[in-house]
Write an enzyme that holds these catalytic residues in place. Structure first.
Site, mmCIF file in Angstrom:
data_model
loop_
_atom_site.group_PDB
_atom_site.id
_atom_site.type_symbol
_atom_site.label_atom_id
_atom_site.label_comp_id
_atom_site.label_asym_id
_atom_site.label_seq_id
_atom_site.Cartn_x
_atom_site.Cartn_y
_atom_site.Cartn_z
ATOM 1 N N ARG A 135 79.973 52.904 -18.166
ATOM 2 C CA ARG A 135 79.837 54.210 -17.502
ATOM 3 C C ARG A 135 78.381 54.582 -17.193
ATOM 4 N NH1 ARG A 135 84.154 55.192 -21.170
ATOM 5 N NH2 ARG A 135 86.108 55.543 -20.053
ATOM 6 N N LYS A 157 70.989 54.748 -3.644
ATOM 7 C CA LYS A 157 72.226 54.202 -3.087
ATOM 8 C C LYS A 157 72.450 52.798 -3.644
ATOM 9 C CE LYS A 157 72.797 56.455 1.393
ATOM 10 N NZ LYS A 157 72.917 56.216 2.848
ATOM 11 N N GLU A 199 61.869 49.222 9.354
ATOM 12 C CA GLU A 199 62.142 50.460 8.629
ATOM 13 C C GLU A 199 60.881 51.308 8.497
ATOM 14 O OE1 GLU A 199 64.895 51.825 7.547
ATOM 15 O OE2 GLU A 199 66.388 50.228 7.628
ATOM 16 N N LYS A 241 60.795 59.092 2.546
ATOM 17 C CA LYS A 241 62.188 58.968 2.133
ATOM 18 C C LYS A 241 62.471 59.866 0.937
ATOM 19 C CE LYS A 241 66.041 55.930 1.251
ATOM 20 N NZ LYS A 241 66.594 54.563 1.279
ATOM 21 N N GLU A 251 73.937 63.161 0.255
ATOM 22 C CA GLU A 251 74.350 63.187 1.669
ATOM 23 C C GLU A 251 75.423 64.232 1.933
ATOM 24 O OE1 GLU A 251 75.401 59.244 2.975
ATOM 25 O OE2 GLU A 251 73.343 58.812 3.541
ATOM 26 N N ARG A 256 70.003 63.923 4.976
ATOM 27 C CA ARG A 256 69.702 62.519 4.685
ATOM 28 C C ARG A 256 70.136 61.593 5.818
ATOM 29 N NH1 ARG A 256 70.196 59.762 -1.319
ATOM 30 N NH2 ARG A 256 69.714 57.638 -0.717
ATOM 31 N N ASN A 260 69.280 57.314 9.015
ATOM 32 C CA ASN A 260 70.142 56.326 9.659
ATOM 33 C C ASN A 260 69.824 56.132 11.142
ATOM 34 O OD1 ASN A 260 71.768 55.684 7.366
ATOM 35 N ND2 ASN A 260 72.820 57.644 7.619
ATOM 36 N N HIS A 263 70.925 53.008 12.963
ATOM 37 C CA HIS A 263 71.849 52.267 12.103
ATOM 38 C C HIS A 263 73.283 52.215 12.633
ATOM 39 C CE1 HIS A 263 68.464 52.386 9.431
ATOM 40 N NE2 HIS A 263 69.124 51.836 8.431
ATOM 41 N N HIS A 267 74.504 48.535 12.306
ATOM 42 C CA HIS A 267 75.563 48.058 11.418
ATOM 43 C C HIS A 267 76.675 47.369 12.192
ATOM 44 C CE1 HIS A 267 74.476 50.902 7.827
ATOM 45 N NE2 HIS A 267 73.708 49.831 7.886
ATOM 46 N N HIS A 280 68.856 42.759 8.295
ATOM 47 C CA HIS A 280 69.097 44.189 8.440
ATOM 48 C C HIS A 280 67.999 44.857 9.265
ATOM 49 C CE1 HIS A 280 70.440 48.229 7.605
ATOM 50 N NE2 HIS A 280 69.260 48.531 7.088
#
Length: 383
Positions: A135, A157, A199, A241, A251, A256, A260, A263, A267, A280
């Protein structure tokens, strides 16, 4: 807030009890163990029992991981190391299951710190491991790629991929700290380094026009991987960031989402090409130009802003076009976009620039405009 000392910068991510530091330095990887010990004691309190660490890395950066392992042992940790295969396929539930078994074997407890030494794949997978074992156990990022330095190692993330799409299984789980040593970038392959720069450029476009200008003025230092330039661009990227993450950690407010930029297209391109074919950062670079062109079509910006992005990306050696822009059908691209986790109720969301240093979220972009941009690039017209 950023603090500096000789050859070192520290960016603080202020998230109340989950706050942590990003330490950015050069040629100091051998002392990472003392930083980890300090972060662990600050968060969990001193303990009379020996601390343990589970280092997760991949074959490509095993030499760096062994330095980290030795440093942790010198700081009093009992260390186990797991070496994984490089690449996106490592971000899978099957691989994580094997790592759970390794942690059981080493009798890991809630003070056992998972230390990710690698790029975004290792960081994401290790973070998911730490978030879900027992956990939740402590977690430290030691990124070894520029992309991980400025993106995936910051913000909490973590997750793994499914065949259908990237990062659909995951969580928000903040690390104890992030230790970035620019010296490890000297061994980073050129393609990986260039990919990470996309980025960095993104932060300038979405949040800081002055930072974008700094990048334009320091192309030679960027291309030469000059340590002082690297420390500055990594620290400023992390700072930008962190500012966004502090305002919208989970988010929920939509703020936030500005991270992206590019993106939604990126993606889709990554998924259609097959994970690992396009890096990426390469996909993001291409996606930014598609998104910028979409902003032009919507009357938000003029062509000069798109051209400025393209020029900088090309000067620092970042890929700016798909290998075959006509390879993917517009229907396939739209289908992948609808699977993207940024899609809400089947409605596509796009982050589009309105001026240098500022972007806005749009949910009312007609699919005809989205596909028209794809068709333009496929025909070789946007320049």
């Amino acid at each position: 807030m950023t603090h500096s000392s000789k050859n070192s910068l520290t960016v603080n991510v202020d998230l109340a009890e989950r706050s942590y530091d990003i330490q950015i330095c050069s040629d100091q990887l051998t002392v990472v163990g003392s930083s980890v010990a300090g972060w662990l004691d600050r968060r969990l309190g001193a303990s009379s029992t020996q601390q343990s660490a589970f280092v997760v890395t991949d074959r490509n950066v095993l030499a760096h991981a062994n330095v980290v392992r030795s440093s942790l042992e010198a700081a009093g940790f009992r260390v186990e190391l797991a070496e994984l295969e490089p690449g996106e396929k490592t971000k899978s539930l099957a691989v994580i299951s094997g790592l759970y078994e390794r942690m059981v074997e080493m009798k890991a407890d809630r003070r056992t710190v998972v230390v990710a030494v690698g790029g975004g794949v290792i960081g994401d997978a290790s973070g998911f491991l730490a978030a879900t074992y027992n956990r939740g156990v402590p977690f430290v990022q030691v990124p070894t790629t520029l992309l991980a330095d400025v993106d995936s190692s910051v913000g909490g993330k973590v997750g793994v991929n499914l065949a259908a799409a990237k990062n659909l299984i995951g969580s928000f789980y903040q690390p104890l700290g992030v230790f970035i040593d620019t010296a490890v970038l000297s061994t980073l392959p050129d393609r990986d380094y260039r990919s990470g720069l996309a980025e960095v450029v993104k932060y300038g476009v979405i949040l800081d026009a002055e930072f974008f200008a700094f990048l334009e003025q320091n192309v030679d230092g960027i291309n030469a991987r000059k340590p002082s330039v690297l420390r500055h661009i990594i620290a400023r990227s992390c700072e930008l960031k962190a500012q966004v993450v502090q305002e919208d950690e989970y988010e929920r407010t939509g703020l936030r989402a500005v991270l992206n930029y590019g993106h939604t297209y990126a993606h889709a391109f990554e998924a259609l090409a097959g994970y690992g074919v396009l890096m990426h950062g390469e996909a993001v670079s291409i996606g930014m130009l598609y998104a910028s062109r979409l902003a032009e079509r919507r009357g938000l910006i003029d062509a000069a802003l798109t051209a400025r992005q393209r020029t900088l990306l090309e000067q620092i050696g970042v890929v700016t076009s798909l290998p075959d822009p006509a390879a993917f059908s517009t229907d396939d691209i739209l289908s992948k976009m609808r699977l993207d986790k940024k899609t809400v109720g089947g409605e596509l969301r796009f982050i589009l620039p309105t001026k240098m240093g500022h972007v806005t979220t749009f949910t009312d972009v007609p699919e005809s405009d989205v596909t028209a941009v794809v068709d333009e690039f496929a025909a070789g017209r946007p320049e």
